[in-house]
Each structure stands twice: as C-alpha cells, then as structure tokens.
Design a protein around this motif. Sequence first.
Motif, PDB file in Angstrom:
ATOM      1  N   PRO A  14       0.850  -1.190   0.000  1.00  0.00           N
ATOM      2  CA  PRO A  14       0.000   0.000   0.000  1.00  0.00           C
ATOM      3  C   PRO A  14       0.892   1.248   0.000  1.00  0.00           C
ATOM      4  N   PRO A  15       0.680   2.176  -0.932  1.00  0.00           N
ATOM      5  CA  PRO A  15       1.610   3.300  -1.085  1.00  0.00           C
ATOM      6  C   PRO A  15       1.708   4.191   0.142  1.00  0.00           C
ATOM      7  N   GLU A  16       0.673   4.242   0.952  1.00  0.00           N
ATOM      8  CA  GLU A  16       0.725   5.099   2.142  1.00  0.00           C
ATOM      9  C   GLU A  16       1.784   4.634   3.139  1.00  0.00           C
ATOM     10  N   ILE A  17       2.160   3.359   3.084  1.00  0.00           N
ATOM     11  CA  ILE A  17       3.182   2.844   3.995  1.00  0.00           C
ATOM     12  C   ILE A  17       4.550   3.405   3.623  1.00  0.00           C
ATOM     13  N   THR A  18       4.942   3.246   2.362  1.00  0.00           N
ATOM     14  CA  THR A  18       6.260   3.749   1.961  1.00  0.00           C
ATOM     15  C   THR A  18       6.308   5.271   1.969  1.00  0.00           C
TER      16      THR A  18
ATOM     17  N   ALA B  33      13.641  -3.430  15.828  1.00  0.00           N
ATOM     18  CA  ALA B  33      12.263  -3.091  16.202  1.00  0.00           C
ATOM     19  C   ALA B  33      11.315  -3.806  15.249  1.00  0.00           C
ATOM     20  N   ILE B  34      10.087  -4.005  15.727  1.00  0.00           N
ATOM     21  CA  ILE B  34       9.039  -4.619  14.915  1.00  0.00           C
ATOM     22  C   ILE B  34       7.754  -3.838  15.154  1.00  0.00           C
ATOM     23  N   PHE B  35       7.074  -3.502  14.061  1.00  0.00           N
ATOM     24  CA  PHE B  35       5.775  -2.843  14.159  1.00  0.00           C
ATOM     25  C   PHE B  35       4.726  -3.842  13.697  1.00  0.00           C
ATOM     26  N   PHE B  36       3.802  -4.194  14.591  1.00  0.00           N
ATOM     27  CA  PHE B  36       2.716  -5.116  14.265  1.00  0.00           C
ATOM     28  C   PHE B  36       1.464  -4.302  13.957  1.00  0.00           C
ATOM     29  N   PHE B  37       0.927  -4.462  12.756  1.00  0.00           N
ATOM     30  CA  PHE B  37      -0.285  -3.746  12.359  1.00  0.00           C
ATOM     31  C   PHE B  37      -1.482  -4.266  13.157  1.00  0.00           C
ATOM     32  N   ASP B  38      -2.388  -3.369  13.510  1.00  0.00           N
ATOM     33  CA  ASP B  38      -3.597  -3.762  14.221  1.00  0.00           C
ATOM     34  C   ASP B  38      -4.605  -4.464  13.316  1.00  0.00           C
TER      35      ASP B  38
ATOM     36  N   TYR C  74       5.948   6.445  13.092  1.00  0.00           N
ATOM     37  CA  TYR C  74       4.904   5.967  12.187  1.00  0.00           C
ATOM     38  C   TYR C  74       3.542   6.103  12.862  1.00  0.00           C
ATOM     39  N   GLU C  75       2.639   6.771  12.204  1.00  0.00           N
ATOM     40  CA  GLU C  75       1.323   7.049  12.791  1.00  0.00           C
ATOM     41  C   GLU C  75       0.249   6.176  12.158  1.00  0.00           C
ATOM     42  N   ARG C  76       0.243   4.938  12.526  1.00  0.00           N
ATOM     43  CA  ARG C  76      -0.773   3.999  12.074  1.00  0.00           C
ATOM     44  C   ARG C  76      -1.114   3.107  13.251  1.00  0.00           C
ATOM     45  N   ALA C  77      -2.331   2.603  13.285  1.00  0.00           N
ATOM     46  CA  ALA C  77      -2.741   1.732  14.379  1.00  0.00           C
ATOM     47  C   ALA C  77      -1.899   0.467  14.377  1.00  0.00           C
TER      48      ALA C  77
END
Length: 177
Positions: free
Chosen positions: A27-31, A120-125, A162-165
């Motif tokens: 998804p382009p919003e991630i990069t 670090a690891i970011f786990f998406f909600d 990073y501002e995502r749930a």
Amino acid sequence: MSAAQSRVTGMGGHHSARAQKDEWLTPPEITQALGPFDLDPCSPINRPWATAQRHLTIEDDGLASQWLPWEFVWCNPPYGRETWKWLAKLADHPAGGIALIFARTETSGFCAEVWDKADAIFFFDQRLFFHHVDGTRASANCGAPSCLVAYGAEAVRRLSRYERAGSLVTRWRRAAA
C-alpha cells in the motif's frame, strides 16, 4: 506467470487461491509515511508509483545485486521460504532498512532473521489491503497479519514516528531453547 516473474512479488501466493496471481504491491501510504528510501531491491518491473530512488526488479536479481552501503532500503520481499534470505541480507546491510513481511512469529525464519537480528518490529492492528500492479487496491485484505521489521537506528526512528494503528516493539529477549 512464470516462476521467475512471481519471485518479484511482495506478496506470496498465500494471499488467496481466488486471486489467481502472486504479484501484489505495498500500500503506497506505507512507503510514503516511512520514506524516503534509497533502494527497493524487490520492485516490480512495471510499477504505478515509486517506492525508492533506485529500484531493482527480477531482471536485476535484487537479492544477488549489490546494495550500496549508504542506501537505506525498503524491502517487501517475495513471501515464502525466500523471505528469510532477503531479511538476512537486509540485517547485514550497513545502512539498514525496513521490511514488510507476514507476522509469522513462530517460524524458524522469523526467529533467526527477526527475533535474533531486528532492532524493532511494528505489528499492524489490522490486516493490510495490498494493491494490484496497476495500482488499484485489492478488494480483500491479505488474509494474514503483517509487520514491519526495522534494522538499524534510522529504521527504528522511522517506525517510532509511524502514525498507524499498531504496536511497536523495541525490546525483547528470546528465551534460550
């Protein structure tokens, strides 16, 4: 689609048996939120948007190609057994980078290349909706949980802003077997 063409995918065949293909885009919003990136070594040949300043495709063999030591990497590797080869290379890359993979935390590859090496690891909600190669968003989510894996201080800094749930994990200790 040939086996060589499917190797460039950022999303494996697990996506859905109904999907009839293996090539899926981040998804382009991630990069956009985590960039800019200097290198995407797993880029599709035809892409509707840039993910980095330099793109390597299956024609370049991004896994075998040289990554310049100063290039900060975006890596959405082919999913499956080959994923771990890409993460091993990213973990050893001097400038570091961020990878998008499935959160298969119990697998030996995740243990070796993420739990043992990542910073670090970011786990998406929620499960992600990947995109078709023409840029349109898939109508169904990917069917499995995803995470972002950070290698290096710059990657950790970017994930921390990073501002995502989701949940950012920066400290862990894996118990000895």
